[in-house]
Design an enzyme around this catalytic site. Structure first.
Site, PDB file in Angstrom:
ATOM      1  N   ARG A  39       0.728  -0.992   0.218  1.00  0.00           N
ATOM      2  CA  ARG A  39       0.052   0.046   0.069  1.00  0.00           C
ATOM      3  C   ARG A  39       0.893   1.174   0.106  1.00  0.00           C
ATOM      4  O   ARG A  39       0.467   2.313  -0.601  1.00  0.00           O
ATOM      5  CB  ARG A  39      -0.708   0.055   1.351  1.00  0.00           C
ATOM      6  CG  ARG A  39      -2.020   0.999   1.470  1.00  0.00           C
ATOM      7  CD  ARG A  39      -2.638   0.440   2.730  1.00  0.00           C
ATOM      8  NE  ARG A  39      -3.754   1.471   2.898  1.00  0.00           N
ATOM      9  CZ  ARG A  39      -5.060   1.530   2.606  1.00  0.00           C
ATOM     10  NH1 ARG A  39      -5.325   0.925   1.458  1.00  0.00           N
ATOM     11  NH2 ARG A  39      -5.725   2.242   3.035  1.00  0.00           N
ATOM     12  N   LEU A  92      -7.056   5.901  -0.942  1.00  0.00           N
ATOM     13  CA  LEU A  92      -6.537   4.672  -1.227  1.00  0.00           C
ATOM     14  C   LEU A  92      -7.430   3.786  -0.134  1.00  0.00           C
ATOM     15  O   LEU A  92      -7.479   4.075   0.856  1.00  0.00           O
ATOM     16  CB  LEU A  92      -5.021   4.399  -0.430  1.00  0.00           C
ATOM     17  CG  LEU A  92      -4.033   4.573  -1.468  1.00  0.00           C
ATOM     18  CD1 LEU A  92      -2.689   4.956  -0.588  1.00  0.00           C
ATOM     19  CD2 LEU A  92      -3.776   3.695  -2.474  1.00  0.00           C
ATOM     20  N   SER A  93      -8.284   2.879  -0.917  1.00  0.00           N
ATOM     21  CA  SER A  93      -9.443   2.242  -0.432  1.00  0.00           C
ATOM     22  C   SER A  93      -9.106   1.433   0.809  1.00  0.00           C
ATOM     23  O   SER A  93      -7.645   0.631   0.914  1.00  0.00           O
ATOM     24  CB  SER A  93     -10.194   1.445  -1.411  1.00  0.00           C
ATOM     25  OG  SER A  93     -10.935   2.397  -2.381  1.00  0.00           O
ATOM     26  N   ALA A  94     -10.024   0.854   1.596  1.00  0.00           N
ATOM     27  CA  ALA A  94      -9.605  -0.124   2.809  1.00  0.00           C
ATOM     28  C   ALA A  94      -9.243  -1.280   2.195  1.00  0.00           C
ATOM     29  O   ALA A  94      -9.675  -2.014   1.071  1.00  0.00           O
ATOM     30  CB  ALA A  94     -10.916  -0.076   3.652  1.00  0.00           C
TER      31      ALA A  94
END
Length: 387
Positions: A39, A92-94
């Protein structure tokens, strides 16, 4: 932040995904992709954290610990990466949601994938890791984000094409249909151009409005797509689509203003169920423009409901065995609409969120329960095919 510290956070994220059962059993490749493409490799050097009043910046250079803590705050937490007018416009999505949606997408090696809404490029990177070199094209409407994603994808050694454009209003870059379409921003109605871009038998996965994400399969004749709800994630909406009602508490206060209730009645059911996400999803299906907020006090659960314009309702717990009070105001009785939808949900046997789905055709689309031939609710009229 030292690489070993980031490595520790990555390992803790992996372990939390394992502990919570968030690694999809049907897509074991995702765990390897998350490891190969962490990430943080797609995060900008400035993130934004909500401090209960406003979003405040977290700069990697000034506060590396805070930056990393925000980025890796949990498997169910998104990290805001951009603001527009003080409100989030990219994130930034989960991690759990990213894994769930890519599992639903069913990407296989050799699939051609259109990733709609590039953002920082992380989901495009994960899809490219699976599909292979030259198989992923991703479209972003924001030139700054497109440039950022292009740089990060190249740094990761991935052959994925980043294009600039409004994917809601145009077809996919390149010739021929794609096998998979993955959208990272929410739409209430699916653009028919998305369905037309996917080959018969192919799949589309997209966030549906304010709540839920859906996986559709294109019919063999290419004239419809249908599929089931996959989860309850919340995503940012299409920047150029119809405005969605704000979900914050300030929005309710703005809708109600200083108006007095025009209708008052005792609620003949337990308001505790308003914290049941299966009920809340059923209400979202039946009254899609209703925003529902809940909070507890010493008397029990209270609710605030509005339509983003002029109509509102409250459910007030009164304690001491008294029935909760339903107050309403505005030109429509939005509280009555929710109670009617609640009653219908109970009549249907209290189905869970995964018992709902959507069908899309060139001229209309609707949600259904139990199967495509079951009870249905119209979704806002889709743009005619070919427009």
């Amino acid at each position: 932040m030292a690489d070993e510290d980031l490595a520790g956070r990555r390992a803790r994220l992996d372990a939390e995904m394992e502990r919570c059962g968030a690694w999809p059993a049907a897509s074991p490749w995702l765990r390897g992709a998350f490891t190969a493409l962490p990430r943080d490799a797609f995060a900008p050097d400035r993130l934004w954290r909500w401090d209960n009043r406003a979003y405040v910046p977290l700069d990697r250079s000034a506060d590396p610990e805070g930056w990393a803590a925000e980025l890796y705050s949990g498997i169910y937490s998104a990290a805001v990466t951009q603001l527009d007018g003080g409100r989030p416009s990219s994130s930034l999505s989960a991690p759990s949601v990213v894994a769930d949606m890519l599992d639903s997408l069913g990407v296989e090696p050799g699939h051609r994938v259109w990733d709609v809404g590039t953002g920082q490029g992380w989901t495009a990177a994960l899809a490219a890791w699976r599909a292979g070199p030259g198989q992923v094209v991703t479209t972003e409407v924001d030139g700054h984000l497109a440039d950022f994603a292009r740089t990060r994808l190249a740094a990761a050694g991935l052959d994925a094409e980043v294009t600039l454009g409004n994917a809601t209003r145009s077809g996919p870059p390149g010739a021929g249909p794609v096998d998979r379409l993955h959208a990272t921003y929410a739409v209430e109605t699916v653009p028919w151009s998305w369905v037309a871009a996917v080959r018969p038998g192919g799949r589309l996965v997209y966030p549906w409005g304010r709540l839920g994400h859906v996986a559709l399969t294109v019919a063999d004749d290419g004239r419809s797509a249908t599929g089931w709800v996959q989860g309850l994630a919340q995503f940012m909406g299409d920047r150029h689509g119809p405005a969605q009602p704000s979900t914050g508490s300030a929005a309710f206060a703005q809708v109600r203003g200083d108006t007095a209730p025009e209708a008052r009645q005792a609620l003949d059911r337990d308001p505790q169920l308003l914290d049941d996400w299966d009920l809340r999803f059923a209400l979202r299906v039946a009254v899609p423009d209703a925003v529902l907020l809940t909070a507890r006090d010493d008397d029990g659960l209270n609710a605030w409901i509005h339509d983003g314009t002029r109509s509102w309702a409250t459910v007030t717990a009164r304690g001491d065995g008294e029935a909760p009070l339903l107050l309403q105001g505005g030109p429509r009785r939005i509280g009555d609409e929710l109670v009617a939808a609640w009653t219908r949900w109970e009549e249907l046997g209290r189905p869970d969120r995964y018992d709902y789905g959507i069908t899309v055709t060139p001229d209309e689309q609707w949600a259904w329960q139990g199967g495509p031939q079951g009870p249905r609710w119209p979704i806002a009229q889709a743009a005619p095919a070919g427009r």
